[in-house]
Write an enzyme that holds these catalytic residues in place. Structure first.
Site, PDB file in Angstrom:
ATOM      1  N   GLY A 180      -0.026  -5.304   0.356  1.00 53.71           N
ATOM      2  CA  GLY A 180      -1.144  -5.179  -0.558  1.00 53.71           C
ATOM      3  C   GLY A 180      -0.854  -5.803  -1.911  1.00 53.71           C
ATOM      4  CD  GLU A 214       0.772  -6.417   5.275  1.00 54.84           C
ATOM      5  OE1 GLU A 214       1.455  -7.406   5.625  1.00 54.84           O
ATOM      6  OE2 GLU A 214       0.056  -6.419   4.262  1.00 54.84           O
ATOM      7  CD  GLU A 242      -3.266  -7.807   2.088  1.00 59.37           C
ATOM      8  OE1 GLU A 242      -2.879  -6.651   1.781  1.00 59.37           O
ATOM      9  OE2 GLU A 242      -3.801  -8.068   3.174  1.00 59.37           O
ATOM     10  CB  ALA A 277      -0.898  -0.004   1.226  1.00 56.28           C
TER      11      ALA A 277
END
Lengths: 259, 262
Positions: free
Chosen positions: A110, A133, A113, A67
């Site tokens: 992300g 993370e 993901e 992200a």
């Protein structure tokens, strides 16, 4: 439509579309704006009758390295809840056409993901998957704890999520996270080849089959089997079922109409 | 490129790298500085523009005597596992991953991890007076830095076992007979022969060499089925290079090809 953070390429003869994440200067960090564009582009391709399979890729160095932290560092709980950025990701889950991730370099946070939100993953030998993370004081928030666990099992997922350790493409293959690993020079070709193979199959059967496989993650076995059976029977309402079975009996290649 | 205390690196000819371990007084044994610098240099060489072959050798009379036992304080509790993880294993991994052929020019003693280092190279050229020792067992340790892997793959289990457990000195001639080295040359010819070999690589198509290296490394552990698939991938890549077109054109025109690495 012009995109700021994406490059879109179509291969109309094959029924394949290629979406590239295009923020190379930040290793394709998944900003809110990029995700907005991406989800929009995928929905558009999903609705396009000329497209029967979609490949999603980044570049050789990074599929997506996570992200966009700069957008989150100072955010309050209230803001995170109001913006609810990950809710957008649910729309990827609803894409009905086969979605193939072509991953080279980093697929972190992300990025990992996002790759796992696709139906299949073709990885380059240089690909690295991880959910780091934890190292910045948070945890996966866009499906990492759920999809990774379903893909590679509790013990391995737990280690990756709790330590942030990256795994190599080959480890990911052995763990069942990716379909195949190929030299970096060929990962995109291989993903496109796989997309063409799927795009050459009867679209309605592909759609209902994808839907049924995804249901395996949502339903208990008996409900899943029932769902599968109904989709199976439903395909007998299609012309492609008649054509497919007739062609099989007549020992000739079928001609699909998507009807 | 950064300046090094324990290494010497030069490019004596276009496309040819010459790397000397440079602690001659200690027969180029590994201390903290040498392992750190070697890691760093190998990382740089991986991206070195235009490099097509590397020769790895030792300054003075030794190739590499392995871990410098004198640099270890026996009073200090020390994790050897951690030392391998942080110092030695990255060297072996990086050496193996270099995208061009690496020639070990073994000029003298190659002992312990120094022998491992020679074995991690793609080919070995030994001076007549060079010798190898799996010294680990002599001090109560086990083969490391890849030696267990390389020995079994180069020699088969039984010979690997003999060498790793007896820890005897293996002369260059014996090493040649065993298949541990590719060639043995007179001491005073080592540099010239190593350069000549590297020079040949500098004229060959780099992508094909790099892909061949990847293929053969994978073949040490993969199945035939995996290799057939991987050959297919690598040939696809090679077939897309300009060098392939040049190779075919030169063959047809009965002239020497000029490969550019594209």
């Amino acid at each position: 439509m012009a995109y700021r953070f994406l490059l879109l390429e179509r291969f109309p003869d094959d029924g394949v579309a290629l979406v590239r994440l295009n923020r190379p200067e930040v290793l394709n960090a998944l900003s809110l704006e990029l995700m907005e564009e991406l989800v929009g582009a995928l929905e558009e391709l999903d609705a396009d009758p000329g497209v029967r399979a979609i490949v999603l890729t980044g570049n050789e160095r990074a599929f997506a390295a996570g992200a966009d932290i700069t957008q989150m560092a100072d955010a309050s709980v209230v803001r995170m809840v109001l913006v609810d950025q990950f809710q957008k990701w649910d729309r990827i889950k609803r894409i009905r056409k086969p979605l193939i991730a072509a991953v080279s370099g980093y697929a972190l946070g992300g990025g990992c993901e996002l790759a796992m939100s696709c139906d299949m993953i073709v990885a380059s030998e240089t690909a690295r998957f991880g959910q780091p993370e934890i190292n910045i004081g948070v945890m996966p928030g866009a499906g990492g704890t759920q999809r990774l666990t379903r893909a590679i099992g509790k013990a391995r997922a737990m280690e990756m999520v709790l330590t942030g350790r990256m795994i190599t493409a080959e480890e990911a293959r052995l763990a069942g996270l990716v379909n195949r690993v190929v030299p970096v020079e060929l990962y995109l070709d291989e993903a496109l080849k796989l997309a063409r193979e799927v795009a050459a199959r009867p679209p309605l059967a592909v759609r209902l089959a994808k839907e049924a496989v995804l249901k395996a993650f949502e339903l208990p076995l008996s409900a899943g089997l029932e769902f599968e059976r109904k989709n199976f029977y439903l395909l007998f309402a299609t012309e492609d079922q008649k054509e497919g079975m007739r062609a099989f009996l007549e020992k000739r290649p079928p001609v699909w109409k998507g009807q | 490129m950064a300046a090094y205390e324990t290494l010497r690196y030069e490019e004596p000819e276009p496309g040819v790298g010459w790397l000397e371990l440079n602690r001659p007084e200690q027969l180029n044994a590994f201390d903290e500085t040498l392992t750190r610098e070697l890691q760093q240099l190998l990382r740089d060489l991986e991206r070195q523009e235009g490099l097509r072959a590397l020769v790895l050798t030792g300054a003075g009379r030794g190739f590499c005597a392995g871990q410098d036992l004198k640099s270890i304080d026996p009073a200090q509790e020390r994790s050897l596992g951690r030392s391998l993880e942080e110092r030695y294993n990255p060297i072996i991994r990086r050496l193996r991953a270099l995208p061009f052929p690496v020639i070990a020019a073994v000029n003298g003693a190659a002992a312990g991890a120094g022998m491992s280092l020679a074995l991690a190279c793609d080919v070995r050229l030994a001076a007549e007076s060079a010798f190898f020792v799996q010294a680990f067992v002599r001090i109560g340790l086990v083969p490391d830095s890849g030696s267990s892997f390389f020995l079994v793959h180069l020699l088969g289990y039984a010979r690997a076992f003999e060498i790793a457990t007896l820890g005897e000195r293996i002369s260059a001639q014996e090493a040649l007979h065993l298949g541990l080295v590719n060639r043995v040359v007179p001491d005073d010819r080592l540099r010239e022969e190593a350069l000549a070999w590297a020079r040949r690589y500098a004229t060959l198509p780099p992508r094909a060499l790099a892909l061949t290296k990847r293929l053969l490394q994978k073949a040490t552990w993969a199945s035939l089925e995996e290799m057939l698939q991987y050959e297919q991938y690598c040939q696809e890549i090679a077939g897309r290079t300009e060098d392939y077109r040049e190779g075919v054109a030169a063959f047809r025109e009965k002239r020497a090809p000029v490969f550019k690495g594209r």
